[in-house]
Design a protein around this motif. Structure first.
Motif, short mmCIF file in Angstrom:
data_model
loop_
_atom_site.label_atom_id
_atom_site.label_comp_id
_atom_site.label_asym_id
_atom_site.label_seq_id
_atom_site.Cartn_x
_atom_site.Cartn_y
_atom_site.Cartn_z
N GLN A 287 2.27 1.44 3.53
CA GLN A 287 3.30 1.35 2.50
C GLN A 287 3.67 0.17 2.36
O GLN A 287 4.34 -0.44 1.46
CB GLN A 287 4.33 2.39 2.75
CG GLN A 287 5.20 3.03 1.59
CD GLN A 287 6.45 2.26 1.50
OE1 GLN A 287 6.76 1.56 2.47
NE2 GLN A 287 7.17 2.33 0.54
N SER B 229 4.87 9.18 0.44
CA SER B 229 3.86 8.77 1.13
C SER B 229 3.68 9.62 2.31
O SER B 229 2.40 10.05 2.68
CB SER B 229 3.90 7.31 1.35
OG SER B 229 4.09 6.50 0.20
N ASP C 143 12.62 7.95 7.87
CA ASP C 143 11.99 9.01 6.78
C ASP C 143 10.71 9.42 7.06
O ASP C 143 9.96 10.46 6.96
CB ASP C 143 12.03 8.39 5.40
CG ASP C 143 11.86 7.04 5.41
OD1 ASP C 143 11.52 6.28 6.41
OD2 ASP C 143 12.41 6.36 4.23
N ASN D 131 3.66 0.67 -2.42
CA ASN D 131 4.99 0.29 -2.26
C ASN D 131 6.03 0.90 -3.30
O ASN D 131 7.20 1.06 -3.06
CB ASN D 131 5.61 -1.41 -2.32
CG ASN D 131 6.99 -1.84 -1.80
OD1 ASN D 131 7.59 -2.02 -2.42
ND2 ASN D 131 7.06 -1.53 -0.33
N ILE E 137 5.71 3.61 -4.44
CA ILE E 137 5.93 5.21 -4.01
C ILE E 137 6.71 5.40 -2.71
O ILE E 137 6.67 4.49 -1.88
CB ILE E 137 4.47 5.67 -3.51
CG1 ILE E 137 3.55 5.45 -4.82
CG2 ILE E 137 4.74 7.22 -3.28
CD1 ILE E 137 2.02 5.91 -4.26
N SER E 138 7.66 6.19 -3.13
CA SER E 138 8.65 6.49 -1.84
C SER E 138 8.09 6.69 -0.50
O SER E 138 7.01 7.26 -0.64
CB SER E 138 9.77 7.48 -2.43
OG SER E 138 10.40 8.13 -1.41
N LEU E 139 8.56 6.33 0.57
CA LEU E 139 8.01 6.52 1.88
C LEU E 139 8.16 7.85 2.35
O LEU E 139 6.86 8.19 2.96
CB LEU E 139 8.77 5.56 2.81
CG LEU E 139 8.08 5.70 4.38
CD1 LEU E 139 6.49 5.14 4.32
CD2 LEU E 139 8.86 4.57 5.16
#
Length: 310
Positions: free
Chosen positions: A183, A137, A246, A130, A132-134
Motif C-alpha cells: 500500500q 486493503s 489499522d 495507495n 485504497i484505504s489501508l
C-alpha cells in the motif's frame, strides 16, 4: 519639487505601503486561521489533555479521578510485559518498513524514470494501491491469505504458499509487512520520481562522459541531489510505521495472542477493551508520542545536515 510636496508624497507612499502590508498579512491570517483552529481543537488540546490525564486514574466515564503522579509510567515500564512486547514489535516493524519501503520505492522511481515511454502508465499502476484505504486493503489481503493462498498451495508449483499467514506468529508479521509495503511503496515512489525530475541532465551526462557506471552515478550524483526527498520519505515512513494501527487491527487484531500487537493497538485495548483505564492508556500514549518525537527529530536533523553537505 518643493520640500512640502516631497514630504507629502513620501508620507503617501509610506501609508500606501503600510496598507498593502496590512492587507497581505490579513489575507495570510485568514488563510491560516481555519487550519490553526482545527489543529488547536483536534490535536493540541487533546494532546495537552492526554498529558494531564496520564497522571490520573481516570476511567474515561466518571467525572471524578485521582492524581497518581508517575505511577502509570512506572507501571508501563516495569510491570506491563504486553506493552514492552508491543514496543519491541513496533520497533521491528518500523525498521523493516523504513528500509524496504524506501529502497524499493527509490529503485522503482529510478527504473521508471529511466524509461522514455510508459512513465505515466507505470506511475499509475504502482500508485493505485495507495488510493485504497489501508483498512480496505487489509480486508482484501485477509481474504487472499485465508482463501486464495490455500487454493493456490494445492498446486505443486505454489506449495510455498501453504502457510498459516495470519494464525502463525512466525508468519503473521510478514503478512502485515506485505500489506503495508504493497500500500505504501507507490506513494514514496511518486515523491522520489518528482525529485528525480529536478536532477539536471547535464550532471548525469557529465558523469557518463567521465566513465562513471550506473552505481556511481546514483550514489555520487543522483542521491545527493534528491536528499530533500529522502528526508521527506524517511519522515513519513517512520512517523506512519510507529503509529500503525489499522492494518494490524484488520488482519490479526494483535494475534495470535498478543504476538503482533503494536503500541497503538495496545493503547486502544487498554482504554476500550480491558478495564477502561484511560489514565493509564494516556500514559502509554504519551510514551509513544515522546518516542516518535525524539526519533523524528534525530532523523530530520541528520538528513537535513546531509542536505546541506550535498
Amino acid at each position: 519639487m518643493p520640500v512640502t510636496e516631497l514630504k507629502t508624497s513620501v508620507k503617501e507612499a509610506v501609508s500606501t505601503k503600510k496598507t498593502l502590508f496590512n492587507r497581505k498579512h490579513l489575507s495570510l491570517i485568514l488563510f491560516v486561521l481555519p487550519a490553526f483552529v482545527f489543529y488547536l481543537i483536534f490535536l493540541f488540546i487533546p494532546t495537552v489533555g492526554a498529558g494531564i490525564y496520564s497522571f490520573t486514574d481516570w476511567n474515561g466515564l466518571n467525572q471524578s479521578y485521582n492524581f497518581v503522579g508517575i505511577s502509570n509510567y512506572i507501571e508501563a515500564f516495569q510491570d506491563d510485559k504486553a506493552f514492552r512486547h508491543s514496543f519491541i514489535f513496533t520497533l521491528k516493524y518500523t525498521i523493516f518498513v523504513f528500509i524496504i519501503q524506501n529502497v524499493v520505492a527509490l529503485f522503482l522511481a529510478l527504473l521508471i524514470e529511466s524509461r522514455r515511454k510508459s512513465k505515466g502508465f507505470f506511475r499509475t499502476i504502482f500508485f493505485m494501491p495507495n488510493m485504497i484505504s489501508l483498512i480496505i486493503s487489509s480486508f482484501m489481503f485477509s481474504f487472499i491469505f485465508t482463501n486464495v493462498f490455500p487454493e493456490l498451495s494445492k498446486q505443486a508449483v505454489f506449495s510455498i504458499l501453504d502457510q498459516s499467514w495470519i494464525g502463525d506468529p512466525k508468519v503473521s508479521f510478514y503478512s502485515i509487512l506485505i500489506v503495508s509495503l504493497w500500500q505504501g511503496i507507490g506513494y514514496m515512489m511518486v515523491i522520489y520520481m518528482a525529485a528525480l525530475q529536478g536532477v539536471p541532465k547535464q550532471l548525469k551526462e557529465a558523469a557518463m562522459i567521465d566513465g562513471a557506471n550506473i552505481f556511481q552515478r546514483v550514489t555520487h550524483v543522483i542521491l545527493p541531489m534528491i536528499m530533500h526527498a529522502i528526508t521527506i520519505c524517511s519522515f513519513l515512513t517512520l512517523n506512519g510505521a510507529f503509529k500503525v494501527f489499522d492494518v494490524v487491527y484488520a488482519l490479526t487484531q494483535g494475534g495470535p495472542g498478543t504476538s503482533t500487537q503494536v503500541m497503538a493497538l495496545n493503547i486502544y485495548e487498554e482504554a476500550f477493551s480491558n478495564n477502561f483505564r484511560f489514565g493509564y492508556a494516556n500514559a502509554k500514549a504519551m510514551i509513544l508520542f515522546l518516542v516518535v518525537l525524539v526519533i523524528t527529530l534525530i532523523q530530520v536533523s541528520v538528513l537535513k545536515r546531509k542536505e546541506v553537505e550535498a
